[in-house]
Design a protein around this motif. Structure first.
Motif, short mmCIF file in Angstrom:
data_model
loop_
_atom_site.label_atom_id
_atom_site.label_comp_id
_atom_site.label_asym_id
_atom_site.label_seq_id
_atom_site.Cartn_x
_atom_site.Cartn_y
_atom_site.Cartn_z
N ALA A 25 -51.13 20.12 -13.81
CA ALA A 25 -50.69 20.04 -12.71
C ALA A 25 -49.73 18.92 -12.36
O ALA A 25 -48.93 18.54 -11.79
CB ALA A 25 -51.60 20.06 -11.74
N LEU A 26 -50.20 17.83 -13.25
CA LEU A 26 -49.44 16.49 -13.45
C LEU A 26 -48.69 16.75 -14.78
O LEU A 26 -49.39 16.90 -15.86
CB LEU A 26 -50.42 15.64 -13.20
CG LEU A 26 -50.93 15.33 -12.00
CD1 LEU A 26 -52.47 14.56 -12.25
CD2 LEU A 26 -50.08 14.41 -11.22
N TYR A 27 -47.24 16.42 -15.01
CA TYR A 27 -46.76 16.59 -16.28
C TYR A 27 -45.63 15.47 -16.06
O TYR A 27 -45.09 14.98 -15.04
CB TYR A 27 -46.30 18.09 -16.47
CG TYR A 27 -45.31 18.69 -15.37
CD1 TYR A 27 -43.92 18.35 -15.32
CD2 TYR A 27 -46.04 19.03 -14.28
CE1 TYR A 27 -43.19 18.91 -14.53
CE2 TYR A 27 -45.20 19.62 -13.25
CZ TYR A 27 -43.89 19.24 -13.40
OH TYR A 27 -42.90 19.67 -12.28
N PHE A 28 -44.88 15.44 -17.20
CA PHE A 28 -43.65 14.66 -17.20
C PHE A 28 -42.48 15.27 -17.28
O PHE A 28 -42.63 16.47 -17.75
CB PHE A 28 -43.52 13.83 -18.72
CG PHE A 28 -44.29 12.92 -18.91
CD1 PHE A 28 -44.22 11.42 -18.02
CD2 PHE A 28 -45.45 12.53 -19.70
CE1 PHE A 28 -45.16 10.42 -18.36
CE2 PHE A 28 -46.26 11.60 -20.00
CZ PHE A 28 -46.38 10.37 -19.25
N ASP A 29 -41.40 15.13 -16.49
CA ASP A 29 -40.12 15.60 -16.22
C ASP A 29 -39.42 15.13 -17.46
O ASP A 29 -39.63 14.40 -18.31
CB ASP A 29 -39.68 15.53 -14.87
CG ASP A 29 -39.07 14.14 -14.64
OD1 ASP A 29 -39.19 13.15 -15.42
OD2 ASP A 29 -38.63 14.11 -13.62
N LYS A 30 -38.11 15.74 -17.17
CA LYS A 30 -37.02 15.20 -18.51
C LYS A 30 -36.85 13.90 -18.87
O LYS A 30 -36.40 13.27 -19.56
CB LYS A 30 -35.89 16.17 -18.45
CG LYS A 30 -34.96 15.89 -17.29
CD LYS A 30 -33.88 16.81 -17.38
CE LYS A 30 -33.05 16.77 -16.09
NZ LYS A 30 -32.41 15.45 -15.74
N ASP A 31 -37.03 13.19 -17.53
CA ASP A 31 -36.75 11.63 -17.47
C ASP A 31 -38.15 10.83 -17.55
O ASP A 31 -38.15 9.74 -17.47
CB ASP A 31 -36.14 11.18 -16.10
CG ASP A 31 -34.77 11.89 -15.95
OD1 ASP A 31 -33.97 12.18 -16.89
OD2 ASP A 31 -34.43 12.12 -14.89
N TYR A 32 -39.27 11.55 -18.17
CA TYR A 32 -40.63 10.88 -18.21
C TYR A 32 -41.13 10.27 -17.00
O TYR A 32 -41.68 9.10 -16.94
CB TYR A 32 -40.40 9.82 -19.54
CG TYR A 32 -40.11 10.57 -20.69
CD1 TYR A 32 -41.09 11.29 -21.44
CD2 TYR A 32 -38.68 10.54 -21.21
CE1 TYR A 32 -40.89 11.98 -22.56
CE2 TYR A 32 -38.53 11.12 -22.47
CZ TYR A 32 -39.47 11.82 -23.18
OH TYR A 32 -39.15 12.48 -24.23
#
Length: 59
Positions: A25-32
């Motif tokens: 549910a918690l993750y990094f997007d493309k911009d970290y």
């Protein structure tokens, strides 16, 4: 019912929460930057315990 809230202004995007989240549910997007998908969250609270800056809490 409790839910998890991420304070984006306080979050330092260290990734501690992503490593303990059993449902991703918690993750990094493309911009970290840390993103939160509440539909995947089971409110286990593991992320709350590991956040070094206390940017995650149960409300």
């Amino acid at each position: 019912m409790e839910k998890v809230e991420v304070n984006q202004k306080q979050c330092i995007s260290c990734g501690a929460c992503t490593s303990v989240c059993p449902t991703e549910a918690l993750y990094f997007d493309k911009d970290y930057k840390i993103k939160y998908d509440s539909s995947k969250c089971t409110n286990c609270g593991a992320c709350v315990k590991v956040c070094p800056v206390r940017a995650i809490k149960k409300i």
